[in-house]
Design a protein around this motif. Structure first.
Motif: not given
Length: 314
Positions: A138-139, A153-154, A160-161, A164-168
């Motif tokens: 799960l993303v 995510a597969k 990871i990418s 990072q977008q979620l945190r930003a």
């Protein structure tokens, strides 16, 4: 002996599958089915690669898309017991897929993962539906009662990418909700901190608290009815139950929210309409694709129940 029928499988060939013969690949995937069945479903064109009939000797290439028909296999204790209708519902819920991502329009009432008394959720089901996916995670999460866009995510690099977008706060989500009452036209932002407690060691309860985590939600009126409002909602932060708590806090709870809603309002509505699902839907998500770096916008349509309810409001 008991058998179960696995649903249709869509497989994206990865680097570990390159140069494998199709018949050998199928034999490894379904170890207990006879060779005669393998060659029959290939010969009759039931297995397709890139939408084309193919020979058993075909060697897989990176990026090939395999479509495998329903396969009957011997039942064992590790098989998740779910009906063909459930499998079809989950397969039909896919709205986007490539080698890195699997995005679905999650039905209301299904948890995203097991826990809190639930053996299985969306992620466990898809891992069984896609046994050859070495990585599937799960993303992000959405509430069990909420429907709409859910990303898986597969690949670890994709996960990871996107994290990072979620945190930003670079991933933008849009929700639609029907709330009680006439939403104030000047109320387009709620900034109230939220705290979370556990009830009976299973359910979580979230409430506004000065000592909580900063939480911010933006709102836009889509349509107003006699005593309710359809909202577009844009959460800037992603706290548990954030939208449901913020709308309830200012006196406009979401329809049929058993945890944060208004039971008196909902009871009257249930009598008039045969609808009891939470009327909250994740309708859109915008993000940067982890592999291509292209901006992606994925939209998920409202289900029949939500759509029918809105039609009754007119």
């Amino acid at each position: 002996m008991q058998y179960i029928t696995l649903p249709v499988s869509i497989i994206y060939a990865n680097k570990d599958m390159i140069n494998q013969r199709l018949d050998n690949f199928i034999r490894k995937k379904y170890k207990k089915i006879p060779n005669s069945m393998i060659y029959r479903i290939i010969r009759t064109g039931k297995i397709r690669i890139n939408k084309k009939r193919i020979k058993p000797s075909y060697k897989l290439k990176l990026g090939d898309i395999l479509k495998i028909p329903p396969i009957k296999i011997l039942k064992n204790k590790n098989n998740i017991l779910f009906s063909s209708n459930q499998a079809k519902m989950l397969t039909d819920s896919i709205i986007y897929e490539d080698n890195d991502l699997l995005i679905i329009n999650k039905p209301a009432g299904i948890a995203v993962h097991g826990g809190s008394g639930l053996s299985f959720g969306i992620i466990e089901y898809f891992r069984k539906l896609r046994p050859l996916e070495k990585f599937l995670e799960l993303v992000h999460r959405i509430d069990r009662e909420t429907s709409g866009v859910l990303m898986l995510a597969k690949k670890r690099s994709a996960l990871i990418s996107l994290h990072q977008q979620l945190r930003a706060q670079k991933i933008k989500k849009t929700y639609i909700a029907l709330v009680h009452g006439l939403w104030p036209k000047k109320l387009n932002r709620i900034f109230q901190p939220l705290s979370k407690i556990k009830l009976n060691n299973t359910k979580k309860k979230v409430f506004v608290s000065d000592s909580g985590k900063p939480s911010e939600t933006f709102f836009k009126i889509k349509k107003q009815f006699d005593s309710s409002t359809l909202l577009s909602i844009f959460p800037k932060t992603g706290r548990t139950h954030q939208i449901r708590v913020h709308t309830s806090y200012i006196g406009h709870p979401i329809f049929f929210d058993e945890r944060y809603g208004n039971n008196n309002f909902d009871q009257n509505i249930k009598y008039k309409n045969n609808t009891t699902r939470l009327l909250l839907h994740a309708t859109e998500i915008n993000f940067i694709h982890p592999k291509t770096n292209h901006a992606i916008c994925i939209k998920s349509p409202l289900d029949k129940t939500f759509t029918a309810y809105l039609k009754n409001m007119i």
